[in-house]
Write a protein that holds these residues in place. Structure first.
Motif, short mmCIF file in Angstrom:
data_model
loop_
_atom_site.label_atom_id
_atom_site.label_comp_id
_atom_site.label_asym_id
_atom_site.label_seq_id
_atom_site.Cartn_x
_atom_site.Cartn_y
_atom_site.Cartn_z
N ALA A 117 5.78 6.63 0.82
CA ALA A 117 6.31 5.31 1.20
C ALA A 117 5.32 4.19 0.91
O ALA A 117 4.13 4.31 1.17
CB ALA A 117 6.65 5.31 2.69
N TRP A 118 5.85 3.10 0.39
CA TRP A 118 5.09 1.86 0.27
C TRP A 118 5.28 1.07 1.55
O TRP A 118 6.36 1.10 2.14
CB TRP A 118 5.61 1.01 -0.89
CG TRP A 118 5.19 1.49 -2.24
CD1 TRP A 118 5.86 2.37 -3.04
CD2 TRP A 118 4.02 1.11 -2.95
NE1 TRP A 118 5.17 2.55 -4.21
CE2 TRP A 118 4.03 1.78 -4.19
CE3 TRP A 118 2.95 0.26 -2.67
CZ2 TRP A 118 3.03 1.64 -5.13
CZ3 TRP A 118 1.95 0.11 -3.61
CH2 TRP A 118 2.00 0.80 -4.83
N PHE A 119 4.24 0.36 1.99
CA PHE A 119 4.41 -0.57 3.10
C PHE A 119 3.63 -1.84 2.80
O PHE A 119 2.64 -1.83 2.07
CB PHE A 119 4.04 0.03 4.46
CG PHE A 119 2.59 0.36 4.66
CD1 PHE A 119 1.73 -0.56 5.25
CD2 PHE A 119 2.08 1.60 4.30
CE1 PHE A 119 0.40 -0.27 5.46
CE2 PHE A 119 0.74 1.90 4.51
CZ PHE A 119 -0.10 0.97 5.08
N HIS A 120 4.12 -2.95 3.36
CA HIS A 120 3.48 -4.23 3.15
C HIS A 120 2.57 -4.53 4.33
O HIS A 120 2.99 -4.48 5.49
CB HIS A 120 4.52 -5.35 3.00
CG HIS A 120 3.91 -6.65 2.59
ND1 HIS A 120 3.58 -7.63 3.49
CD2 HIS A 120 3.55 -7.11 1.37
CE1 HIS A 120 3.05 -8.65 2.84
NE2 HIS A 120 3.03 -8.37 1.55
N ILE A 162 0.84 -1.19 0.00
CA ILE A 162 0.00 0.00 0.00
C ILE A 162 0.88 1.24 0.00
O ILE A 162 1.91 1.31 0.68
CB ILE A 162 -0.90 0.03 1.25
CG1 ILE A 162 -1.92 -1.08 1.14
CG2 ILE A 162 -1.57 1.36 1.43
CD1 ILE A 162 -2.87 -1.15 2.28
N LYS A 163 0.43 2.22 -0.76
CA LYS A 163 1.03 3.56 -0.74
C LYS A 163 -0.11 4.54 -0.71
O LYS A 163 -0.96 4.55 -1.61
CB LYS A 163 1.90 3.78 -1.97
CG LYS A 163 2.56 5.14 -2.00
CD LYS A 163 3.42 5.28 -3.25
CE LYS A 163 4.03 6.66 -3.30
NZ LYS A 163 4.72 6.88 -4.57
N THR A 211 -0.91 1.36 17.13
CA THR A 211 -0.37 2.59 17.72
C THR A 211 0.41 3.35 16.65
O THR A 211 0.49 4.56 16.68
CB THR A 211 0.57 2.29 18.91
OG1 THR A 211 1.61 1.44 18.47
CG2 THR A 211 -0.18 1.65 20.05
N GLN A 212 0.97 2.62 15.71
CA GLN A 212 1.75 3.19 14.62
C GLN A 212 0.83 3.95 13.68
O GLN A 212 -0.28 3.52 13.38
CB GLN A 212 2.47 2.08 13.86
CG GLN A 212 3.35 2.54 12.74
CD GLN A 212 4.04 1.36 12.04
OE1 GLN A 212 3.79 0.20 12.37
NE2 GLN A 212 4.87 1.66 11.09
N VAL A 213 1.29 5.11 13.19
CA VAL A 213 0.53 5.89 12.22
C VAL A 213 1.17 5.74 10.84
O VAL A 213 2.37 5.47 10.72
CB VAL A 213 0.44 7.38 12.61
CG1 VAL A 213 -0.36 7.55 13.90
CG2 VAL A 213 1.81 8.00 12.75
N PHE A 214 0.35 5.91 9.82
CA PHE A 214 0.78 5.76 8.43
C PHE A 214 0.44 7.05 7.70
O PHE A 214 -0.64 7.20 7.14
CB PHE A 214 0.08 4.54 7.80
CG PHE A 214 0.45 3.29 8.53
CD1 PHE A 214 1.57 2.56 8.15
CD2 PHE A 214 -0.28 2.86 9.63
CE1 PHE A 214 1.94 1.42 8.84
CE2 PHE A 214 0.09 1.72 10.33
CZ PHE A 214 1.20 1.01 9.93
N ARG A 215 1.40 8.00 7.74
CA ARG A 215 1.17 9.34 7.20
C ARG A 215 2.13 9.74 6.09
O ARG A 215 2.12 10.88 5.67
CB ARG A 215 1.30 10.37 8.33
CG ARG A 215 0.22 10.25 9.36
CD ARG A 215 0.29 11.38 10.37
NE ARG A 215 -0.77 11.25 11.33
CZ ARG A 215 -0.61 11.41 12.63
NH1 ARG A 215 0.56 11.73 13.14
NH2 ARG A 215 -1.64 11.27 13.44
N ASP A 266 -7.33 8.71 12.29
CA ASP A 266 -6.08 9.02 13.01
C ASP A 266 -4.87 8.45 12.29
O ASP A 266 -3.77 8.44 12.84
CB ASP A 266 -6.13 8.47 14.44
CG ASP A 266 -7.20 9.14 15.28
OD1 ASP A 266 -7.45 10.35 15.08
OD2 ASP A 266 -7.79 8.46 16.14
N ASP A 267 -5.06 7.94 11.06
CA ASP A 267 -3.99 7.35 10.23
C ASP A 267 -3.40 6.09 10.84
O ASP A 267 -2.24 5.76 10.63
CB ASP A 267 -2.88 8.38 9.95
CG ASP A 267 -3.41 9.61 9.24
OD1 ASP A 267 -4.16 9.44 8.26
OD2 ASP A 267 -3.09 10.73 9.67
#
Length: 175
Positions: free
Chosen positions: A82-85, A27-28, A74-78, A58-59
């Protein structure tokens, strides 16, 4: 502007083993705010969207089971660069509730949550994503405007198998 692209289909056969499954994708994010101002749905399925995987307002990653929050990271994705799996393994046959839904980000198991409601997943409970005759939707919830605004690649669902059961290892999906 958001184009509301989504992929949906109706599951048309009985799952191999309804109590187990794996889904994953790269995902990006493109926009941090959805067009509707709400959560951005990655994958939804089951009766009345019984299983939904989203990035919330809250991302953070949100997974629901039967309409209740199963996990909120707890981790945010903002970072829209960046791509993440993303990988989830579901196995409601596990005796310990915390083992019934396991999320992994970039190959690392998420073990700390803002909300951990995995105890709401009943023993031998069917996974909504593979329920027979139900709509499965990538990129939006079928009953609401919760568009995912970004990119997805190498998306998959495996029916009837789990990481917890030893059918696969996390490294099978990310190496």
């Amino acid at each position: 502007e958001l184009d509301s692209a989504q992929l949906n289909w109706t599951v048309d056969n009985t799952p191999t083993d309804a109590s187990k499954g794996i889904f994953g994708c790269w995902i990006k994010r493109a926009k941090l705010t959805s067009a509707s101002g709400g959560n951005q749905t990655i994958l939804a399925g089951g009766s009345a969207e019984s299983s939904v995987y989203q990035i919330n307002t809250d991302d953070k990653l949100l997974a629901t089971d039967d309409g209740l929050a199963a996990t909120i990271s707890t981790q945010v994705f903002r970072d829209p660069t960046a791509w993440f799996h993303l990988l989830y393994s579901y196995d409601s046959d596990e005796g310990t509730a915390a083992n019934r839904l396991k999320p992994y980000i970039n190959g690392v198991e998420v073990t700390v949550f803002d909300t951990d409601g995995r105890s709401n997943i009943g023993a031998a409970e069917a996974w909504g994503i593979t329920q027979d005759a139900q709509i499965q939707t990538w990129g939006d919830g079928p009953n609401a405007n919760k568009d995912f605004d970004g990119y997805m690649a190498q998306a998959f669902i495996i029916d009837g198998l789990s990481i917890q059961n030893g059918d696969y290892a996390v490294s099978d999906f990310i190496d």
